[in-house]
Design a protein around this motif. Structure first.
Motif, PDB file in Angstrom:
ATOM      1  N   HIS A  48      51.659  47.940  39.035  1.00 43.14           N
ATOM      2  CA  HIS A  48      50.517  48.763  39.342  1.00 43.14           C
ATOM      3  C   HIS A  48      49.411  48.121  39.965  1.00 43.14           C
ATOM      4  O   HIS A  48      48.913  46.991  39.510  1.00 43.14           O
ATOM      5  CB  HIS A  48      50.186  49.767  38.123  1.00 43.14           C
ATOM      6  CG  HIS A  48      51.257  50.338  37.563  1.00 43.14           C
ATOM      7  ND1 HIS A  48      51.809  51.670  38.455  1.00 43.14           N
ATOM      8  CD2 HIS A  48      51.901  50.451  36.541  1.00 43.14           C
ATOM      9  CE1 HIS A  48      52.769  52.370  37.647  1.00 43.14           C
ATOM     10  NE2 HIS A  48      52.831  51.586  36.644  1.00 43.14           N
ATOM     11  N   THR A  49      48.766  48.643  40.963  1.00 39.43           N
ATOM     12  CA  THR A  49      47.590  47.800  41.610  1.00 39.43           C
ATOM     13  C   THR A  49      46.552  47.402  40.726  1.00 39.43           C
ATOM     14  O   THR A  49      45.872  46.428  40.843  1.00 39.43           O
ATOM     15  CB  THR A  49      47.338  48.639  42.837  1.00 39.43           C
ATOM     16  OG1 THR A  49      48.431  48.899  43.760  1.00 39.43           O
ATOM     17  CG2 THR A  49      45.828  47.816  43.596  1.00 39.43           C
ATOM     18  N   GLU A  50      46.155  48.411  39.711  1.00 42.74           N
ATOM     19  CA  GLU A  50      44.988  48.435  38.738  1.00 42.74           C
ATOM     20  C   GLU A  50      45.029  47.024  37.991  1.00 42.74           C
ATOM     21  O   GLU A  50      44.210  46.379  37.759  1.00 42.74           O
ATOM     22  CB  GLU A  50      45.000  49.341  37.816  1.00 42.74           C
ATOM     23  CG  GLU A  50      43.831  49.382  37.130  1.00 42.74           C
ATOM     24  CD  GLU A  50      43.562  50.451  36.037  1.00 42.74           C
ATOM     25  OE1 GLU A  50      42.770  50.795  35.404  1.00 42.74           O
ATOM     26  OE2 GLU A  50      44.623  51.389  35.959  1.00 42.74           O
ATOM     27  N   SER A  53      43.601  44.409  40.094  1.00 41.36           N
ATOM     28  CA  SER A  53      42.272  44.499  40.141  1.00 41.36           C
ATOM     29  C   SER A  53      41.473  44.404  38.930  1.00 41.36           C
ATOM     30  O   SER A  53      40.233  43.750  39.223  1.00 41.36           O
ATOM     31  CB  SER A  53      41.817  46.041  40.930  1.00 41.36           C
ATOM     32  OG  SER A  53      42.119  46.830  40.049  1.00 41.36           O
ATOM     33  N   ARG A  54      42.047  44.683  37.986  1.00 41.29           N
ATOM     34  CA  ARG A  54      41.401  44.445  36.667  1.00 41.29           C
ATOM     35  C   ARG A  54      41.253  42.815  36.204  1.00 41.29           C
ATOM     36  O   ARG A  54      40.424  42.342  35.363  1.00 41.29           O
ATOM     37  CB  ARG A  54      42.047  45.305  35.600  1.00 41.29           C
ATOM     38  CG  ARG A  54      41.522  46.806  35.787  1.00 41.29           C
ATOM     39  CD  ARG A  54      42.018  47.724  34.750  1.00 41.29           C
ATOM     40  NE  ARG A  54      41.599  47.472  33.476  1.00 41.29           N
ATOM     41  CZ  ARG A  54      41.668  47.803  32.343  1.00 41.29           C
ATOM     42  NH1 ARG A  54      42.439  49.025  32.134  1.00 41.29           N
ATOM     43  NH2 ARG A  54      41.542  47.402  30.958  1.00 41.29           N
ATOM     44  N   ASP A  58      37.992  42.385  41.343  1.00 40.18           N
ATOM     45  CA  ASP A  58      37.883  43.392  42.522  1.00 40.18           C
ATOM     46  C   ASP A  58      36.962  42.449  43.454  1.00 40.18           C
ATOM     47  O   ASP A  58      36.626  43.152  44.659  1.00 40.18           O
ATOM     48  CB  ASP A  58      37.443  44.419  42.245  1.00 40.18           C
ATOM     49  CG  ASP A  58      36.349  44.788  41.446  1.00 40.18           C
ATOM     50  OD1 ASP A  58      35.528  43.670  41.206  1.00 40.18           O
ATOM     51  OD2 ASP A  58      36.001  45.927  40.931  1.00 40.18           O
TER      52      ASP A  58
END
Length: 451
Positions: A48-50, A53-54, A58
């Protein structure tokens, strides 16, 4: 047609003539990691992209510019992994490894994907060897992780590689440091690249990692993180250096190392070589004590590193370091006629089941063509089976190096062949010892094949 017969830009094929190098490197790094107590973990190629990013951050180049992100058929945002740590941390949490004995040590060899300008040592699909250690905040663990990387370079015979270390402190340290950086960079904000102008407000520390020549020049005069460390972080860094000193591992303190990912805290390090040009960092890592919390878990201190395998291979080539050659054919069994071909197939299978690399004709070539092929593949021994040999229940085996031939029974062919090669190896060892020469058992056995 040209579009489907050319690899995608930024990717490369590893052909059979070269793949033995990759196999040797991968087995070497994983074996050394195992000696340090690290066991293999395998995670999916996409997440999952998140997650990235987390964890990665970001404001990093990786998230802002380089990730391969797409929506799957269910409308979910998916990203091909740009690095290995986030996926390993996710697996650590998902499978409850927090309940296992600590520290948890894992290692992996994995492919990663980043959209950036392809150049020497930097591809869009590349491979990393990585290690992750969860559940210890001891500086001894930092030194052990560094020692593992150092051991790999030493084992491979790599010289002229330097270890650079730094501490970027904890979140408390960095509050004051970020304030100092913001004040410094604000005075020259108009000269920064657009990306760094955005970072100035959100994470000024990321400006130190910018690849823009102008931003790099400005960053050279920026405040140094070591001047802002709290007492605990300073003590931790001093102890890491003490452990490295105790293990006789040379290092340089480089206060400009920040690493390219946001999850790092305290110790950061890089192994750098000048032998492969500007992309000289072959291995980089450090501590990331807040990563598991950032992903929704409790406080679990962690650390590790990633080593670029393509860059490692470039470094080996640049320093002229030869890797062990690929396993060659121990024996090629040529045949004349269908009955002999059937027997050759049977003998080859029996030899392989005993660990011998054996081949026979699967094309239907003439005997002359079969022998040419055996020579091209570097067969250590050859045998030619015909009707007369089948009737005699014996065949002559030729040593392709010395030209000597030995007749072996077909009924006991595998045992007889292995005994013959062992006797030859013993004879060579005895000759070398009698002459007082230095010798390597593995090289002598290797000259006879791979038995």
């Amino acid at each position: 047609m040209a579009l489907i017969t050319k690899a995608v830009k930024g990717t490369q094929d590893v052909l059979p003539s070269q793949s033995y190098k990759n196999q040797f490197i991968e087995s070497t790094v994983m074996n050394i990691a195992s000696d340090f107590g690290f066991k293999e973990i395998r995670t999916p190629v996409f997440e999952h992209t998140e997650l990235f990013s987390r964890s990665v951050g970001d404001t990093t180049d990786v998230v802002q510019k380089e990730m391969y992100t797409f929506n799957d058929k269910g409308g979910r945002s998916i990203t091909l992994r740009p690095e290995g740590t986030a996926g390993a941390a996710r697996a650590f949490l998902e499978h409850g490894l927090t309940n296992e004995p600590m520290p948890q040590k894992v290692s992996y060899v994995t492919s990663c994907y980043r959209y950036e300008k392809p150049q020497t040592g930097r591809l869009r699909e590349f491979h990393q060897f990585g290690i992750e250690c969860y559940g210890t905040d001891s500086p001894a663990a930092d030194a052990e992780v560094i020692a593992l990387g150092n051991e790999i370079f030493g084992f491979l015979g790599i010289e002229e590689i330097r270890l650079e270390i730094n501490s970027i402190g904890c979140p408390e340290c960095r509050k004051n440091y970020h304030a100092a950086l913001k004040e410094y960079f604000t005075a020259r904000a108009d000269e920064l690249c657009p990306t760094c102008q955005e970072r100035l407000e959100r994470n000024p520390m990321r400006i130190l990692d910018c690849k823009s020549p102008i931003c790099k020049e400005i960053a050279d005069g920026a405040p140094v993180i070591l001047d802002y460390l709290c007492d605990d972080c300073r003590e931790h860094f001093d102890k890491v250096k003490s452990y490295l000193d105790a293990m006789l591992i040379s290092y340089e303190v480089n206060p400009r190392i920040v690493r390219g990912l946001d999850y790092y805290t305290r110790t950061v390090f890089e192994f750098v070589s000048d032998s492969i040009g500007a992309q000289g960092t072959v291995c980089g890592g450090g501590r990331y004590d807040g990563l598991i919390e950032e992903l929704g878990g409790g406080h679990v201190p962690a650390l590790g590193f990633a080593m670029g395998l393509e860059r490692l291979l470039l470094l080996l080539d640049a320093q002229g370091i030869e890797l062990p050659e690929d396993k060659k054919c121990d024996i090629y069994i040529a045949s004349i006629g269908e009955a002999a071909s059937l027997k050759a197939a049977s003998l080859a299978l029996e030899l392989r089941q005993s660990g011998v690399s054996a081949q026979f004709d699967v094309v239907g070539r003439s005997v002359k063509a079969q022998m040419k092929y055996a020579d091209k593949i570097g067969a250590s021994f050859t045998a030619v089976l015909g009707d007369d040999d089948l009737q005699a229940n014996a065949v002559k085996v030729k040593n392709m190096e010395s030209g000597e031939t030995t007749e072996l029974s077909l009924d006991e062919f595998t045992d007889s062949f292995m005994n013959m090669t062992l006797q030859l190896a013993a004879s060579r060892l005895q000759d070398a010892a009698s002459a007082g020469d230095d010798f390597d058992i593995s090289s002598i056995l290797g000259s006879l094949g791979n038995l």
